[in-house]
Design an enzyme around this catalytic site. Structure first.
Site, short mmCIF file in Angstrom:
data_model
loop_
_atom_site.label_atom_id
_atom_site.label_comp_id
_atom_site.label_asym_id
_atom_site.label_seq_id
_atom_site.Cartn_x
_atom_site.Cartn_y
_atom_site.Cartn_z
N LYS A 259 0.76 -1.14 0.17
CA LYS A 259 -0.08 -0.21 -0.11
C LYS A 259 0.82 1.31 0.05
O LYS A 259 1.70 1.39 0.77
CB LYS A 259 -0.90 0.11 1.21
CG LYS A 259 -2.16 1.06 1.34
CD LYS A 259 -2.77 0.75 2.26
CE LYS A 259 -4.16 2.08 2.61
NZ LYS A 259 -4.98 1.70 3.51
N HIS A 323 -8.60 -9.55 7.21
CA HIS A 323 -7.84 -8.65 7.94
C HIS A 323 -7.75 -8.31 9.40
O HIS A 323 -7.06 -8.01 10.08
CB HIS A 323 -8.42 -7.15 7.34
CG HIS A 323 -7.50 -5.95 7.27
ND1 HIS A 323 -6.52 -6.05 6.33
CD2 HIS A 323 -7.24 -4.89 8.03
CE1 HIS A 323 -6.03 -4.99 6.45
NE2 HIS A 323 -6.17 -4.22 7.63
N ARG A 326 -4.65 -10.03 10.55
CA ARG A 326 -3.55 -8.83 10.78
C ARG A 326 -3.83 -7.99 11.92
O ARG A 326 -2.72 -7.90 12.96
CB ARG A 326 -3.82 -8.05 9.51
CG ARG A 326 -2.82 -6.72 9.53
CD ARG A 326 -2.91 -5.88 8.02
NE ARG A 326 -2.54 -4.63 7.97
CZ ARG A 326 -1.31 -4.07 7.80
NH1 ARG A 326 -0.27 -5.18 7.43
NH2 ARG A 326 -0.88 -3.07 7.71
#
Length: 376
Positions: A259, A323, A326
């Site tokens: 990103k 996610h 994470r």
């Protein structure tokens, strides 16, 4: 352009989504590759069970091929097709299609975004929201793009339709990039971007993570989920990995062009090395670390289906996404005493403020607080 139509469908009293397209073996093969797709011989259609993210998963899956996805027949869509007209009670039932010249410009716009090195997901999102805006001005018979037309669209299709803050920001960004692409000169767009909701991330406990992996029997699936958690990866980062990005000697994983187009190193867990080596020996991937049936890059849709199945097998009722793994990695590091600056580097955050959110979900300090109820 190939068109995929999604329609409501009921099978054995279960709500489903049917998938329609012109007969083509290449399209048929791609549809069959989507997780949990079935064929209904009576109605001559492919279909999947309707689940929470089914529409967006199908949409993203077919958009990867550049195909147009028509989901107007479904009541719940990721793209608003109906809204209240400003100051009136009658809804706009359906927007007109893009004009031929607009289709050409939208295709050029997508290529322009790709040349600016936006991610594939960002390109698809900006193209879709801008197409919606152009269809809106067709409906309103607006001849040129102005501040007023953008403000009208923002009110009618975002604010009035109660769309999310994230969706609103995507629309405004997409339209601004289109204006830049076309070289249109307008006054500064004075639409205040709302702040995103400050929601705390969902986190799985270490016990839940352990159970999740223990009940995932497929080697590829287990390796993928374990790598996402143990390295704190975004799913896109995990799927973009290649064999050469794994440094077994140094115990590091090289994340490239993540990103913000940034490279970074993150941890390669010693505990995952034997599993990863067994996976590489068994599957022998050619290009990407995780590949699909035909040697193509493993898709995010497939990865989400893997997690969904594993959560069910583990009996975890808590809402979780890829996610979440994470988030759990970062929270567990913080709870074990890792300095937040190191966590920031491992996650690839620009600002420590982003990483600080995990201090709000960590239970380390909360456990030391004596609850007044206990002393009653």
């Amino acid at each position: 352009m190939i068109t995929i139509s999604l329609r409501p469908f009921w099978h054995q009293q279960t709500k489903c989504i049917s998938i329609h397209f012109d007969n083509d073996n290449n399209i048929s093969g791609y549809v069959k590759a989507f997780p949990d797709v079935s064929w209904n011989n009576t109605n001559k259609t492919f279909f999947i069970p309707h689940y929470r993210n089914a529409i967006s998963d199908l949409f993203n899956y077919f958009r990867q091929k550049g195909w147009y996805v028509d989901y107007s027949a479904l009541k719940t869509t990721p793209e608003p097709e109906t809204t209240e007209s400003k100051g009136q009670g009658s809804p706009i039932k359906k927007l007109p299609p893009l004009l031929e010249e607009q289709k050409i410009q939208i295709n050029k716009f997508g290529k322009w975004l790709e040349q600016k090195r936006f991610s594939k997901n960002t390109v698809n999102t900006y193209v879709e929201v801008t197409s919606l805006f152009l269809r809106y001005i067709n409906f309103k018979q607006i001849e040129s793009i102005t501040n007023r037309s953008i403000e009208q669209f923002n009110y009618d299709f975002i604010c009035n339709a109660k769309k999310s803050v994230s969706y609103q920001n995507q629309c405004i960004s997409g339209i601004k990039h289109y204006i830049d692409f076309k070289g249109i000169e307008i006054d500064k767009i004075d639409i205040k971007r709302p702040n995103k909701d400050k929601k705390l991330p969902n986190v799985l406990s270490k016990e839940e993570i352990k159970t999740l992996f223990e009940t995932t029997n497929n080697l590829k699936h287990k390796t993928l989920l374990s790598l996402v958690y143990s390295a704190g990866l975004r799913i896109g980062e995990a799927l973009n990995l290649r064999h050469r990005d794994i440094d077994f000697e140094r115990g590091l994983i090289h994340i490239k062009a993540a990103k913000g187009r940034k490279d970074r190193y993150t941890l390669l867990s010693r505990g995952i090395v034997p599993m990863l080596q067994t996976y590489l020996s068994h599957y022998n991937p050619k290009h990407y670390l995780f590949e699909g049936r035909n040697g193509e890059q493993y898709t995010q849709v497939s990865a989400r289906q893997v997690l969904k199945k594993s959560l069910v097998n583990a009996g975890i009722q808590k809402y979780a996404t890829l996610h979440t793994l994470r988030h759990s990695f970062a929270t567990h590091l913080l709870e074990s005493g890792t300095d937040i600056r190191y966590i920031q580097e491992l996650l690839g955050h620009n600002s420590p403020k982003t990483t600080m959110i995990y201090t709000h979900v960590s239970t380390t300090n909360l456990k030391d607080i004596k609850n007044p109820f206990d002393s009653l």
